[in-house]
Design a protein around this motif. Sequence first.
Motif, PDB file in Angstrom:
ATOM      1  N   ARG A  28       0.822  -1.206   0.000  1.00 48.24           N
ATOM      2  CA  ARG A  28       0.000   0.000   0.000  1.00 48.24           C
ATOM      3  C   ARG A  28       0.861   1.263   0.000  1.00 48.24           C
ATOM      4  O   ARG A  28       0.390   2.339  -0.345  1.00 48.24           O
ATOM      5  N   VAL A  29       2.100   1.111   0.424  1.00 46.49           N
ATOM      6  CA  VAL A  29       3.043   2.217   0.360  1.00 46.49           C
ATOM      7  C   VAL A  29       4.339   1.702  -0.254  1.00 46.49           C
ATOM      8  O   VAL A  29       4.571   0.497  -0.336  1.00 46.49           O
ATOM      9  N   ARG A  30       5.181   2.621  -0.687  1.00 46.05           N
ATOM     10  CA  ARG A  30       6.514   2.283  -1.190  1.00 46.05           C
ATOM     11  C   ARG A  30       7.497   2.409  -0.033  1.00 46.05           C
ATOM     12  O   ARG A  30       7.522   3.422   0.649  1.00 46.05           O
ATOM     13  N   TRP A  31       8.304   1.387   0.189  1.00 46.96           N
ATOM     14  CA  TRP A  31       9.287   1.411   1.263  1.00 46.96           C
ATOM     15  C   TRP A  31      10.675   1.605   0.658  1.00 46.96           C
ATOM     16  O   TRP A  31      11.076   0.904  -0.265  1.00 46.96           O
ATOM     17  N   VAL A  32      11.423   2.544   1.212  1.00 48.58           N
ATOM     18  CA  VAL A  32      12.785   2.813   0.747  1.00 48.58           C
ATOM     19  C   VAL A  32      13.694   2.941   1.975  1.00 48.58           C
ATOM     20  O   VAL A  32      13.476   3.802   2.827  1.00 48.58           O
ATOM     21  N   GLY A  33      14.680   2.080   2.074  1.00 48.50           N
ATOM     22  CA  GLY A  33      15.644   2.145   3.173  1.00 48.50           C
ATOM     23  C   GLY A  33      16.909   2.860   2.724  1.00 48.50           C
ATOM     24  O   GLY A  33      17.543   2.456   1.740  1.00 48.50           O
ATOM     25  N   ILE A  34      17.277   3.912   3.434  1.00 50.64           N
ATOM     26  CA  ILE A  34      18.454   4.710   3.083  1.00 50.64           C
ATOM     27  C   ILE A  34      19.446   4.613   4.244  1.00 50.64           C
ATOM     28  O   ILE A  34      19.176   5.100   5.342  1.00 50.64           O
ATOM     29  N   ALA A  35      20.560   3.960   4.014  1.00 49.87           N
ATOM     30  CA  ALA A  35      21.538   3.722   5.070  1.00 49.87           C
ATOM     31  C   ALA A  35      22.644   4.766   5.031  1.00 49.87           C
ATOM     32  O   ALA A  35      23.143   5.128   3.964  1.00 49.87           O
ATOM     33  N   SER A  36      23.019   5.223   6.201  1.00 55.08           N
ATOM     34  CA  SER A  36      24.131   6.150   6.309  1.00 55.08           C
ATOM     35  C   SER A  36      25.426   5.462   5.908  1.00 55.08           C
ATOM     36  O   SER A  36      25.606   4.258   6.118  1.00 55.08           O
ATOM     37  N   GLY A  37      26.345   6.239   5.351  1.00 57.82           N
ATOM     38  CA  GLY A  37      27.656   5.701   5.030  1.00 57.82           C
ATOM     39  C   GLY A  37      28.572   5.653   6.235  1.00 57.82           C
ATOM     40  O   GLY A  37      29.758   5.392   6.087  1.00 57.82           O
ATOM     41  N   LEU A  38      28.041   5.928   7.424  1.00 55.13           N
ATOM     42  CA  LEU A  38      28.868   5.919   8.624  1.00 55.13           C
ATOM     43  C   LEU A  38      29.378   4.510   8.885  1.00 55.13           C
ATOM     44  O   LEU A  38      28.626   3.634   9.276  1.00 55.13           O
ATOM     45  N   TRP A  39      30.648   4.317   8.696  1.00 57.13           N
ATOM     46  CA  TRP A  39      31.312   3.039   8.906  1.00 57.13           C
ATOM     47  C   TRP A  39      30.560   1.884   8.273  1.00 57.13           C
ATOM     48  O   TRP A  39      30.340   0.849   8.885  1.00 57.13           O
ATOM     49  N   ALA A  40      30.121   2.074   7.042  1.00 55.41           N
ATOM     50  CA  ALA A  40      29.368   1.018   6.381  1.00 55.41           C
ATOM     51  C   ALA A  40      29.692   0.973   4.903  1.00 55.41           C
ATOM     52  O   ALA A  40      29.835   2.007   4.262  1.00 55.41           O
ATOM     53  N   SER A  41      29.769  -0.227   4.378  1.00 53.69           N
ATOM     54  CA  SER A  41      29.967  -0.447   2.953  1.00 53.69           C
ATOM     55  C   SER A  41      28.718  -1.122   2.400  1.00 53.69           C
ATOM     56  O   SER A  41      27.811  -1.508   3.148  1.00 53.69           O
ATOM     57  N   ASP A  42      28.673  -1.307   1.093  1.00 47.72           N
ATOM     58  CA  ASP A  42      27.554  -2.035   0.498  1.00 47.72           C
ATOM     59  C   ASP A  42      27.448  -3.444   1.061  1.00 47.72           C
ATOM     60  O   ASP A  42      26.352  -3.949   1.308  1.00 47.72           O
ATOM     61  N   GLN A  43      28.602  -4.085   1.274  1.00 44.83           N
ATOM     62  CA  GLN A  43      28.568  -5.439   1.802  1.00 44.83           C
ATOM     63  C   GLN A  43      28.045  -5.469   3.234  1.00 44.83           C
ATOM     64  O   GLN A  43      27.326  -6.390   3.625  1.00 44.83           O
ATOM     65  N   ASP A  44      28.406  -4.473   4.027  1.00 43.46           N
ATOM     66  CA  ASP A  44      27.875  -4.392   5.386  1.00 43.46           C
ATOM     67  C   ASP A  44      26.352  -4.293   5.361  1.00 43.46           C
ATOM     68  O   ASP A  44      25.659  -4.915   6.171  1.00 43.46           O
ATOM     69  N   LEU A  45      25.842  -3.497   4.430  1.00 42.34           N
ATOM     70  CA  LEU A  45      24.397  -3.332   4.323  1.00 42.34           C
ATOM     71  C   LEU A  45      23.747  -4.629   3.849  1.00 42.34           C
ATOM     72  O   LEU A  45      22.648  -4.986   4.302  1.00 42.34           O
ATOM     73  N   ARG A  46      24.397  -5.357   2.957  1.00 44.63           N
ATOM     74  CA  ARG A  46      23.882  -6.663   2.537  1.00 44.63           C
ATOM     75  C   ARG A  46      23.816  -7.628   3.722  1.00 44.63           C
ATOM     76  O   ARG A  46      22.842  -8.362   3.895  1.00 44.63           O
ATOM     77  N   ASP A  47      24.891  -7.633   4.521  1.00 39.93           N
ATOM     78  CA  ASP A  47      24.916  -8.517   5.680  1.00 39.93           C
ATOM     79  C   ASP A  47      23.758  -8.192   6.635  1.00 39.93           C
ATOM     80  O   ASP A  47      23.111  -9.094   7.176  1.00 39.93           O
ATOM     81  N   TYR A  48      23.526  -6.912   6.831  1.00 33.65           N
ATOM     82  CA  TYR A  48      22.422  -6.463   7.687  1.00 33.65           C
ATOM     83  C   TYR A  48      21.089  -6.934   7.115  1.00 33.65           C
ATOM     84  O   TYR A  48      20.240  -7.482   7.831  1.00 33.65           O
ATOM     85  N   ARG A  49      20.901  -6.732   5.830  1.00 32.63           N
ATOM     86  CA  ARG A  49      19.651  -7.148   5.175  1.00 32.63           C
ATOM     87  C   ARG A  49      19.452  -8.653   5.273  1.00 32.63           C
ATOM     88  O   ARG A  49      18.354  -9.133   5.623  1.00 32.63           O
ATOM     89  N   ASN A  50      20.495  -9.424   4.989  1.00 29.42           N
ATOM     90  CA  ASN A  50      20.369 -10.878   4.981  1.00 29.42           C
ATOM     91  C   ASN A  50      20.185 -11.441   6.383  1.00 29.42           C
ATOM     92  O   ASN A  50      19.409 -12.383   6.574  1.00 29.42           O
ATOM     93  N   GLU A  51      20.911 -10.891   7.339  1.00 33.49           N
ATOM     94  CA  GLU A  51      20.808 -11.398   8.707  1.00 33.49           C
ATOM     95  C   GLU A  51      19.417 -11.198   9.290  1.00 33.49           C
ATOM     96  O   GLU A  51      18.864 -12.075   9.953  1.00 33.49           O
ATOM     97  N   HIS A  52      18.833 -10.033   9.021  1.00 29.45           N
ATOM     98  CA  HIS A  52      17.519  -9.720   9.588  1.00 29.45           C
ATOM     99  C   HIS A  52      16.376  -9.942   8.603  1.00 29.45           C
ATOM    100  O   HIS A  52      15.216  -9.708   8.954  1.00 29.45           O
ATOM    101  N   ARG A  53      16.698 -10.377   7.389  1.00 34.94           N
ATOM    102  CA  ARG A  53      15.697 -10.656   6.366  1.00 34.94           C
ATOM    103  C   ARG A  53      14.814  -9.438   6.112  1.00 34.94           C
ATOM    104  O   ARG A  53      13.586  -9.520   6.107  1.00 34.94           O
TER     105      ARG A  53
END
Length: 367
Positions: free
Chosen positions: A275-300
């Motif tokens: 019903r809405v569009r969801w967009v997650g915007i992660a800060s670059g504070l001590w984070a890489s694309d792979q870190d964000l992938r790990d976060y996404r995969n770990e918490h599904r």
Amino acid sequence: MTVYSSRLWARTSVAACVLLALWWSGGVRPARAETGKDYAQQVGARLVGQALPGLVLTTVDGQRLDLGALRGRKAVYLKFWATWCVPCREQMPHFEKAQRSAGDDLQVVAINIGFDDTAEQIKAYRRELGLSMPIVRDDDGSLGERFGLRVTPQHVVIGKDGTVRYVGHLADARLDAAVAQARSMPAFDPRTLAAETPVAPARNILQIGEPVPTSKILTLEARKLALTDPVGQRPSVLAFLSPWCESYLQKTRPQSSKQCRVLREQLVSLGRDRRVRWVGIASGLWASDQDLRDYRNEHRVPVPLSLDRDGVLFRRFGIQRVPAVLVVGADGRLLRRIEVDEALPARLQSLLGGAGGMARGNAAGAR
């Protein structure tokens, strides 16, 4: 401790805490985890040798500090830091020593990055550690942007000619040598320098009711994604987050850590609701694309995620702490900012319940 948080703590033990990164990335997995030293070296490769425009700063005590007026007489040593940053605290004795030995040829300035730090917290930190150098809070992120901030602590040494001489992360012999070399430059008449390039005015923070930028961001899957509904049918929920805030801030900022958990749970619970569009915007504070992938995969996390590597969106929307939730109407205008607390689930459910009417109402208003 999670896989990602374990990695973060391992890196910070080497001496790193925060980054504000560079460009949008297509999601290539790095061969190894980047360190704070790596981030600082990347910035240094772009900044060292550049002549910077004169800066007029205002300290947390309201005092004016004109760095441009120091040219020809003093070198400048800037340190970017945060009160909750572990290696920043570890390096503060070295920084204070630099201040106490500055003399007439060096100006030392502590620049708090303004991320999850209030002026009151900064002053309390100053009293606790006995800091004596002038402290500036980067209220709008413009200083971090100008100096390509990638990690805290980030040290920037500027020569008497206004040219960047060194960018680093560690309080080590290289930093000491860079400061000593900058100080040893002979004094000169600043009128012999070339005319300064005008500084572009700071971008205004987006206000409620204003149209959201139409530019697209790149998700972890290298898919271009608009911040607003291209067909003007649904509102969009912009969730500003960090992959490490829930674990890393648990001791230093427990309330922020709790809010990060609340938002993450809602992204998992409601992220597939169309019903809405969801967009997650992660800060670059001590984070890489792979870190964000790990976060996404770990918490599904089912929400499309993008890393704001150069901090453009965080600055444009005025986000100075995570998490934060903004709602964009179907008409593409910023509709509201939602407080992230225990009532967030009810607020989001209310938003979902009224999404259809909200979308129709905004579309009608646009006509």
